[in-house]
Motif scaffolding. Sequence first.
Motif, PDB file in Angstrom:
ATOM      1  N   ALA A  67       0.835  -1.201   0.000  1.00  0.00           N
ATOM      2  CA  ALA A  67       0.000   0.000   0.000  1.00  0.00           C
ATOM      3  C   ALA A  67       0.872   1.255   0.000  1.00  0.00           C
ATOM      4  O   ALA A  67       0.630   2.201  -0.755  1.00  0.00           O
ATOM      5  CB  ALA A  67      -0.920  -0.015   1.215  1.00  0.00           C
ATOM      6  N   ASP A  68       1.946   1.224   0.824  1.00  0.00           N
ATOM      7  CA  ASP A  68       2.847   2.381   0.885  1.00  0.00           C
ATOM      8  C   ASP A  68       3.505   2.632  -0.471  1.00  0.00           C
ATOM      9  O   ASP A  68       3.725   3.780  -0.861  1.00  0.00           O
ATOM     10  CB  ASP A  68       3.953   2.132   1.931  1.00  0.00           C
ATOM     11  N   ALA A  69       3.849   1.534  -1.169  1.00  0.00           N
ATOM     12  CA  ALA A  69       4.528   1.691  -2.452  1.00  0.00           C
ATOM     13  C   ALA A  69       3.525   1.861  -3.587  1.00  0.00           C
ATOM     14  O   ALA A  69       3.915   1.857  -4.762  1.00  0.00           O
ATOM     15  CB  ALA A  69       5.420   0.479  -2.713  1.00  0.00           C
ATOM     16  N   LYS A 118      10.673  -1.843  -3.551  1.00  0.00           N
ATOM     17  CA  LYS A 118      11.631  -0.756  -3.737  1.00  0.00           C
ATOM     18  C   LYS A 118      11.705  -0.281  -5.186  1.00  0.00           C
ATOM     19  O   LYS A 118      11.864   0.900  -5.443  1.00  0.00           O
ATOM     20  CB  LYS A 118      13.035  -1.232  -3.298  1.00  0.00           C
ATOM     21  N   TYR A 119      11.626  -1.226  -6.134  1.00  0.00           N
ATOM     22  CA  TYR A 119      11.955  -0.869  -7.508  1.00  0.00           C
ATOM     23  C   TYR A 119      10.768  -0.874  -8.468  1.00  0.00           C
ATOM     24  O   TYR A 119      10.952  -0.699  -9.665  1.00  0.00           O
ATOM     25  CB  TYR A 119      13.044  -1.811  -8.044  1.00  0.00           C
ATOM     26  N   ASN A 125       6.519  -8.068 -11.756  1.00  0.00           N
ATOM     27  CA  ASN A 125       6.254  -6.659 -11.476  1.00  0.00           C
ATOM     28  C   ASN A 125       6.866  -5.797 -12.572  1.00  0.00           C
ATOM     29  O   ASN A 125       7.669  -6.268 -13.375  1.00  0.00           O
ATOM     30  CB  ASN A 125       6.812  -6.272 -10.099  1.00  0.00           C
ATOM     31  N   ILE A 126       6.463  -4.536 -12.612  1.00  0.00           N
ATOM     32  CA  ILE A 126       6.973  -3.599 -13.624  1.00  0.00           C
ATOM     33  C   ILE A 126       8.019  -2.708 -12.969  1.00  0.00           C
ATOM     34  O   ILE A 126       7.757  -2.078 -11.944  1.00  0.00           O
ATOM     35  CB  ILE A 126       5.827  -2.723 -14.173  1.00  0.00           C
ATOM     36  N   SER A 127       9.171  -2.694 -13.570  1.00  0.00           N
ATOM     37  CA  SER A 127      10.255  -1.902 -12.990  1.00  0.00           C
ATOM     38  C   SER A 127      10.009  -0.414 -13.226  1.00  0.00           C
ATOM     39  O   SER A 127       9.510  -0.007 -14.261  1.00  0.00           O
ATOM     40  CB  SER A 127      11.584  -2.321 -13.627  1.00  0.00           C
ATOM     41  N   ARG A 128      10.369   0.359 -12.220  1.00  0.00           N
ATOM     42  CA  ARG A 128      10.187   1.803 -12.322  1.00  0.00           C
ATOM     43  C   ARG A 128      11.223   2.384 -13.279  1.00  0.00           C
ATOM     44  O   ARG A 128      10.959   3.249 -14.070  1.00  0.00           O
ATOM     45  CB  ARG A 128      10.339   2.422 -10.934  1.00  0.00           C
ATOM     46  N   ASP A 129      12.443   1.862 -13.186  1.00  0.00           N
ATOM     47  CA  ASP A 129      13.522   2.371 -14.031  1.00  0.00           C
ATOM     48  C   ASP A 129      13.853   1.345 -15.111  1.00  0.00           C
ATOM     49  O   ASP A 129      13.467   0.187 -15.015  1.00  0.00           O
ATOM     50  CB  ASP A 129      14.763   2.640 -13.177  1.00  0.00           C
ATOM     51  N   VAL A 130      14.600   1.820 -16.105  1.00  0.00           N
ATOM     52  CA  VAL A 130      14.987   0.921 -17.198  1.00  0.00           C
ATOM     53  C   VAL A 130      15.926  -0.145 -16.639  1.00  0.00           C
ATOM     54  O   VAL A 130      16.873   0.160 -15.915  1.00  0.00           O
ATOM     55  CB  VAL A 130      15.702   1.720 -18.303  1.00  0.00           C
ATOM     56  N   LEU A 131      15.627  -1.410 -16.951  1.00  0.00           N
ATOM     57  CA  LEU A 131      16.497  -2.492 -16.490  1.00  0.00           C
ATOM     58  C   LEU A 131      17.626  -2.659 -17.493  1.00  0.00           C
ATOM     59  O   LEU A 131      17.476  -3.298 -18.520  1.00  0.00           O
ATOM     60  CB  LEU A 131      15.702  -3.789 -16.359  1.00  0.00           C
ATOM     61  N   ASP A 158      20.935 -12.654 -15.337  1.00  0.00           N
ATOM     62  CA  ASP A 158      22.055 -13.379 -14.727  1.00  0.00           C
ATOM     63  C   ASP A 158      22.933 -12.445 -13.905  1.00  0.00           C
ATOM     64  O   ASP A 158      23.362 -12.775 -12.804  1.00  0.00           O
ATOM     65  CB  ASP A 158      22.914 -14.039 -15.812  1.00  0.00           C
ATOM     66  N   GLU A 159      23.173 -11.263 -14.471  1.00  0.00           N
ATOM     67  CA  GLU A 159      24.024 -10.306 -13.753  1.00  0.00           C
ATOM     68  C   GLU A 159      23.381  -9.847 -12.457  1.00  0.00           C
ATOM     69  O   GLU A 159      24.060  -9.598 -11.473  1.00  0.00           O
ATOM     70  CB  GLU A 159      24.317  -9.098 -14.640  1.00  0.00           C
ATOM     71  N   LEU A 160      22.045  -9.752 -12.474  1.00  0.00           N
ATOM     72  CA  LEU A 160      21.347  -9.278 -11.272  1.00  0.00           C
ATOM     73  C   LEU A 160      21.581 -10.190 -10.080  1.00  0.00           C
ATOM     74  O   LEU A 160      21.651  -9.754  -8.940  1.00  0.00           O
ATOM     75  CB  LEU A 160      19.837  -9.195 -11.543  1.00  0.00           C
ATOM     76  N   ILE A 161      21.700 -11.499 -10.365  1.00  0.00           N
ATOM     77  CA  ILE A 161      21.875 -12.445  -9.264  1.00  0.00           C
ATOM     78  C   ILE A 161      23.284 -12.384  -8.692  1.00  0.00           C
ATOM     79  O   ILE A 161      23.508 -12.691  -7.533  1.00  0.00           O
ATOM     80  CB  ILE A 161      21.539 -13.883  -9.736  1.00  0.00           C
ATOM     81  N   GLU A 162      24.248 -11.956  -9.540  1.00  0.00           N
ATOM     82  CA  GLU A 162      25.620 -11.853  -9.051  1.00  0.00           C
ATOM     83  C   GLU A 162      25.659 -11.034  -7.768  1.00  0.00           C
ATOM     84  O   GLU A 162      24.926 -10.072  -7.605  1.00  0.00           O
ATOM     85  CB  GLU A 162      26.481 -11.139 -10.101  1.00  0.00           C
ATOM     86  N   ARG A 163      26.551 -11.446  -6.890  1.00  0.00           N
ATOM     87  CA  ARG A 163      26.647 -10.717  -5.630  1.00  0.00           C
ATOM     88  C   ARG A 163      27.103  -9.278  -5.855  1.00  0.00           C
ATOM     89  O   ARG A 163      27.966  -9.029  -6.686  1.00  0.00           O
ATOM     90  CB  ARG A 163      27.663 -11.397  -4.711  1.00  0.00           C
ATOM     91  N   PHE A 164      26.554  -8.389  -5.100  1.00  0.00           N
ATOM     92  CA  PHE A 164      26.918  -6.968  -5.085  1.00  0.00           C
ATOM     93  C   PHE A 164      26.606  -6.249  -6.392  1.00  0.00           C
ATOM     94  O   PHE A 164      27.086  -5.168  -6.644  1.00  0.00           O
ATOM     95  CB  PHE A 164      28.395  -6.756  -4.739  1.00  0.00           C
ATOM     96  N   VAL A 165      25.808  -6.900  -7.270  1.00  0.00           N
ATOM     97  CA  VAL A 165      25.443  -6.220  -8.506  1.00  0.00           C
ATOM     98  C   VAL A 165      24.051  -5.638  -8.342  1.00  0.00           C
ATOM     99  O   VAL A 165      23.146  -6.292  -7.837  1.00  0.00           O
ATOM    100  CB  VAL A 165      25.463  -7.202  -9.701  1.00  0.00           C
ATOM    101  N   ARG A 166      23.893  -4.378  -8.755  1.00  0.00           N
ATOM    102  CA  ARG A 166      22.573  -3.763  -8.686  1.00  0.00           C
ATOM    103  C   ARG A 166      22.343  -2.938  -9.930  1.00  0.00           C
ATOM    104  O   ARG A 166      23.286  -2.539 -10.598  1.00  0.00           O
ATOM    105  CB  ARG A 166      22.466  -2.873  -7.441  1.00  0.00           C
ATOM    106  N   GLY A 167      21.083  -2.732 -10.228  1.00  0.00           N
ATOM    107  CA  GLY A 167      20.767  -1.845 -11.341  1.00  0.00           C
ATOM    108  C   GLY A 167      21.325  -0.466 -11.048  1.00  0.00           C
ATOM    109  O   GLY A 167      21.498  -0.083  -9.898  1.00  0.00           O
ATOM    110  N   ASP A 168      21.618   0.294 -12.105  1.00  0.00           N
ATOM    111  CA  ASP A 168      22.232   1.606 -11.916  1.00  0.00           C
ATOM    112  C   ASP A 168      21.461   2.469 -10.933  1.00  0.00           C
ATOM    113  O   ASP A 168      22.022   3.126 -10.068  1.00  0.00           O
ATOM    114  CB  ASP A 168      22.312   2.337 -13.265  1.00  0.00           C
ATOM    115  N   SER A 169      20.140   2.434 -11.087  1.00  0.00           N
ATOM    116  CA  SER A 169      19.326   3.325 -10.274  1.00  0.00           C
ATOM    117  C   SER A 169      19.374   2.934  -8.796  1.00  0.00           C
ATOM    118  O   SER A 169      19.106   3.750  -7.926  1.00  0.00           O
ATOM    119  CB  SER A 169      17.884   3.276 -10.757  1.00  0.00           C
TER     120      SER A 169
END
Lengths: 551, 237
Positions: free
Chosen positions: A422-424, A460-461, A485-491, A496-507
């Motif tokens: 609800a908050d998001a 969050k995203y 879900n629909i991402s707010r920012d461009v993915l 595969d890269e997303l699952i890598e440790r310490f990897v996050r989308g730019d945003s």
Amino acid sequence: MPDMRSNTAIKALFAVLFSLLVTGCILSLVGIDFIRSFGGYEHNYDSYQQTERYQSYLQTNGFTAQIEFENAVFDIINPIRYLLPWLCSLSALIAVAVLVYLLYAAGHRPGQSGIVLSTLDRMPLELFILLVAIPFILCIAFGLDLSYYVEPFIYFCLSLPLLIICTLLALLFLLGITVRLKAGGWWRYTLLYLICRTVFRFLRKTIGGLGRGIRNAIGALPSLWKLIAGFSTFTLVNSLLLMAMGGTTPGMVLFWLPLTALVFAWLCHIVLMADRLKLGAERLANGELDAQIDTTHMHGELLQHAENLNNIGHGLARAVEARIKSERMKTELITNVSHDIKTPLTSIINYVDLLKKEDIEDERVCSYIEVLDRQSRRLKKLTEDVLEASKASTGNMAVELARTEVAEMLNQVAGEYAERFADAQLHPVIDISDAEGSVIMADGRLLWRVFDNLLNNICKYSQPETRVYFSVRHSESEVMIAMKNISRDVLNISADELIERFVRGDSARSSEGSGLGLSIAQSLTELQGGRFELFVDGDLFKAVLSFPRCA
Amino acid sequence: MMSNILVCDDERDIVSALRIYLTAEGYQVFEAYTGSEALAILEKEDIQLVLMDIMMPGMDGITAISRLRQESNIPVILLTAKGEDTDKVLGLNIGADDYVVKPFNPVELLARVKAQLRRYVNLGGMMKKQADESVLCVGGIQLDDAAKQVTLDGVPVSLTPTEYDILHFLMKNPGKVFSSTQIYHEVWQNPAYGAENTVAVHIRHLREKLEINPAEPRYLKVVWGQGYKLEGGTAHA
């Protein structure tokens, strides 16, 4: 005693003494014989002249000198004729004693212990014998021959030194043989042995080299060629045998059957060994790294192959062990470090909190404190996540699997997240129409951590005012839980890269979070025997968890 | 009533931060930096609650607590950097009443301190009340069905009628796991057609009201994939 044995002067003296004694002994014997030829001890000239010998001398003219000489000798010997046997035996006795001493002392040298071989002793036995025997025989022959040509007295004078030389030669021979026997391994200094050895060595070298060469040449052949060569030989021998026997029954029984049976047995052996290799390799492939192939009765290439497989097993086992150890050390290190970080972090969080409670007018200070507060909380989350990621990825975590209703699980999760959705400004759509019978084996607490991480990301995203879809589908063997879900920012990053440790989308770089959430979710899913997949299609982000279905 | 609290940790900064928080709440604070110091103070002073670190040089927290337990049953809250389940179980088995994992939230810690003190002080009274049939009691939660009132460690909690009904149902059957459907059926007296996650939302609200740390509930526990249960255990280990 060693002194006595190695005294060269005494030995030389004794050698001379020995030869003189032997000569004396022989002379005595000759004297006795001489007396006896005159008709025994009780005789005189008269009786002598009655002997056949004297008569024959008289009849053969020209032997007067002989008679004169014999008469002269007789005159000398006759008075001592009773002494002669005593003289003979005494000199023989002493000669034997001297000989015993000489034999006993043979081979010893002054200043050197043990038996020392001289050059003479080292020469081949056959040569040594020849060396001694030739002069000996020559002396004897010369002596015998001489008697026909020279006057008896001269003959006597000449034969005496010859006799001494002969005894010396005999002594030399005896001593030489004794030394060889004493030193041991006498056969080593024989011509026969040397020849045999040389021939043997030569044969061994050539035949051995040849054999090795042939074997190496065969060994280097590819297996197919070996088979062809072996089979051709077999066929050839077989046909020759059959031809020779004319295909008759006795020939078959005698040669063809045993040969065929032998080849058959050999083929069976190879197949059995190959089976053993196959089983061993299968066990290795199944991860039984300490599996060892029994190499008894294996030969040639099969043996090589088995040993290679065994070595692979050893190597792999070692590598795996080393890796497990290093993984465990890594986990321990991370655990210890995060514990050590937690203590100072506690103080930081507490004092930041205390600062917040102070009445601070300055807005700038307040905003600084706000940053400290946010970042210290982030650090706290990061330490917790690192610890969890490390434990989850190494499986260093207790997993208690229990029957879990996926529909119930999704309801509970959605309930937990109702307010955050609800908050998001997100609208969850839960489709559990197909959830009947969707039961999986999972550890509820770990599965909740998976959902927690995923839903946290979604909140969050996601683009506000969009729907978030949850669905459960099941097949015969699998239950699949999908979240979209629909991402707010461009993915701008692959799944595969997303699952890598310490990897996050730019945003997401600047926002809260450790970048470990998806990696932890994947590890935890796999720990429970499930599969974790992410799909990115444009702005659509989809996570699918698949678990084996529980009957 | 002003309570005496003993804080024992080898990190002086943490001890003084705790002193600031606790004095602000009106407690008298005693400080110790090793297990043996803590035991010495406990002998001399009249202490009502102990906050104890586990990893300390000299005598560690676990040893100190097992010594303390031979003498007294005052509440002990463990402060620990070790978050492993086995560490929590060990701490609780040795005689601790609750624990807080570092780095802790000061607010949560204060709430736990208050809860432990209330239970320690009101323990006798609670025992007496339990005789009343209309009063249900699980752990620090009391539900008086006659007065329709719920208290947590002696402090009244205000619940909505639905939350009250769910709690009442779960307290009647402590330790048993009920699925959302069962709870819906019991409380709403209707078959649940796709309304199960309403139950989950209500349970979450209930947990926020009854638990000091809703993420690690002591009483109202989620059995993931199966349902919910109410337990009187000290903690969630």
